[in-house]
Scaffold this active site. Sequence first.
Site, short mmCIF file in Angstrom:
data_model
loop_
_atom_site.label_atom_id
_atom_site.label_comp_id
_atom_site.label_asym_id
_atom_site.label_seq_id
_atom_site.Cartn_x
_atom_site.Cartn_y
_atom_site.Cartn_z
N ASP A 67 0.81 -1.21 0.00
CA ASP A 67 0.00 0.00 0.00
C ASP A 67 0.85 1.26 0.00
O ASP A 67 0.36 2.34 -0.35
CB ASP A 67 -0.92 -0.01 1.22
CG ASP A 67 -1.93 1.12 1.19
OD1 ASP A 67 -2.65 1.23 0.19
OD2 ASP A 67 -1.99 1.89 2.16
N ARG A 68 2.11 1.17 0.41
CA ARG A 68 2.98 2.36 0.44
C ARG A 68 3.38 2.81 -0.95
O ARG A 68 3.75 3.97 -1.14
CB ARG A 68 4.24 2.08 1.27
CG ARG A 68 3.97 1.80 2.73
CD ARG A 68 3.42 3.00 3.43
NE ARG A 68 3.23 2.74 4.85
CZ ARG A 68 2.66 3.58 5.70
NH1 ARG A 68 2.18 4.73 5.24
NH2 ARG A 68 2.51 3.28 6.96
N MET A 97 -7.81 6.14 3.09
CA MET A 97 -7.94 7.28 2.18
C MET A 97 -6.69 7.51 1.34
O MET A 97 -6.65 8.44 0.54
CB MET A 97 -8.24 8.56 2.99
CG MET A 97 -9.54 8.51 3.76
SD MET A 97 -10.99 8.39 2.67
CE MET A 97 -10.89 9.97 1.83
N ARG A 98 -5.67 6.66 1.51
CA ARG A 98 -4.44 6.87 0.76
C ARG A 98 -4.69 6.76 -0.74
O ARG A 98 -4.12 7.50 -1.54
CB ARG A 98 -3.36 5.88 1.19
CG ARG A 98 -2.05 6.08 0.45
CD ARG A 98 -0.94 5.16 0.93
NE ARG A 98 -0.40 5.63 2.19
CZ ARG A 98 -0.49 4.97 3.33
NH1 ARG A 98 -1.14 3.82 3.37
NH2 ARG A 98 0.04 5.45 4.44
N ALA A 99 -5.57 5.85 -1.15
CA ALA A 99 -5.85 5.68 -2.57
C ALA A 99 -6.44 6.95 -3.18
O ALA A 99 -6.09 7.33 -4.30
CB ALA A 99 -6.80 4.50 -2.78
#
Length: 671
Positions: free
Chosen positions: A194-195, A275-277
Amino acid sequence: MSAVPRFPFSAVVGHDDLRLALLLNAVHPRIGGVLVRGEKGTAKSTVVRALASLLPPLDVIADCRFGCDPQAADPQCPDGPHGSAATQHPAQLVELPVGATEDRLIGSLDLERALTEGVRAFQPGLLAAAHRGVLYVDEVNLLHDHLVDLLLDAAAMGRAHVEREGVSVSHAASFLLVGTMNPEEGELRPQLLDRFGLTVHVAASREVATRTEVVRRRLAFEADPAGFAARWADADAELAARILAARARVDAVVLPDTELRRIAALCASFDVDGMRADLVLARTAVAHAAWRGAEAVAESDVEAAARLALPHRRRRDPFDEPGMAEDQLQQALTEAAEHADDGGGDEPPEGPDGGGQPPEGPTEPDGGAGGGSEERSDGRAPAERPPAAPAAAFRARLLEVPGLGDGAPGRRSRSRARSGRATRSSTVEGHGIHLAATLAAAAPHQVARGRRGPGLVLRSDDLRRAIREGREGNLVLFAVDASGSMAARERMSAVSGAVLSLLRDAYQRRDKVGVVTFRGDSAELALPPTSSVDIAAARMRGLRTGGRTPLADGLLRVRRVVQTERMRDPNRRTLVVLLTDGKATVPVNREDGGRLRAQRAVDDALRSAGLLAEAGVASVVVDCESGPVRLGLAARLAAALDGPCLRLEELSADNVAGVVRAVRDERPRAA
């Protein structure tokens, strides 16, 4: 001597998505980097290394080892306060080797100055060198866990913190993270996956013309690297100028509310975590607009960003394959368009595949009490049965190999390690210097040695090494009874669910896994030991059952696999997990009666278990026997293996607390 030129970025054939992802990160570094997934031999590393020549040079403070920007110096920089003039140097592409040490990554105490000058001086690591540049990790999926944790912290905070050996340092470490990997060698942990802002899957072209041109350019480069690079210098210079222009434009690009709603609807549609996406998608769309010279983000920018930012975030389970079908993306874009046009709604859009769960296939009856019978009345083996749907997975209890090992870093069994906590010091073994013990050994002799000044007077016999204890990854070898006695649908569903839960646990603990199944007339190595745990999960989901129970043959096959793996990797210890009801049968061509034949089969299995125990292999037996009448054969088998025997329900960490340690350490008995 001048360095050999890198392969020019403009000369790369194909890989359009990869090139675009790298260029967008060069325009807007806060996108978060690129993960390049693909089969071996697809020029992943070549393309990534070629990016460095396109990045604009950096303005840095001349005497700062941490690459501080003269216009915005880090107030906590260990080399501050700064006062010298600014200078320029090319953007750095720093490579993090898979076998790097923790000291090399984050930095450490400068031992030479500490021991000779008596000062606490910090020696920067690769994170400091990569600040404001590119940190490239080849085979990132094979990176050791302790390095992954450090990398995650730095990537998330933009800073590196070092608290060790009396050193307390914090410095800026903002970098473009680029990783390459071959999925056949195992997937990434979800936290690290995910990073990465964007993900690209690359594959070799099947077009003859494309493959011909790739070979032609590569041979030309190898014959004359400097001349080949010169022929493509103008094209690379044009790309570098376009990156500079897009960087200057990116802060002025407008992200309209219409497109922002489209981005939010897309991320909700694909049910991504957090919410990173949304942030990555927005930044990528802005960078794409700046790259094409636009003043505002359009729908085409959002679509291009979604292709790069969403596939790896759709992964809901460690064994799910990252990716996104084109029809799913188009359906999601169609649904998101409604939210973009009408200002959004109260309800989140449905997923691209309708938002519902896939319908379950028709279930087959267990076949009554006779479903688990070993043989039919005519003496033939029962028919092969299709795979049963696995039961729900659970959080697995820790199964551990006893003793201290020397295997690769992981998260299962205790080990002597290069990293981890220092438990004691030694004069003859260990990893790294145990500073406190070394100073304590030298301190009483300073007067006799005539010490003058701040430095210590050291002798070779003062040196103490640190004995560290950490965790290692093991080879977890599953031996699964797939015979007719296990074939009752409910039971095999529970067994499959248990194995999938243990595989997920092995994935999280960075183990290698292998699968041996036995049914019919022989045992089969269904999956040779591999780091790709998701492949093992796929094999277990397709496991067919039926036939007799060649338990002895299964144990002997396990023993041969263990012997082979010990020759390949002597330091990796093995944990055998045997899932069986303990019953055993042999071919029916013997002339003795059925009861005698069954007893001989059990005796053969117990002898085979004894051979495995004599080889020093740690084993755990999972008793899968069910029903009101139980023979307890699995417990006898566990005793022969010198290991614990657990019921299926005892594998869940939610049902039973504690750690299960196999009784025997993996050291062969003396002859």
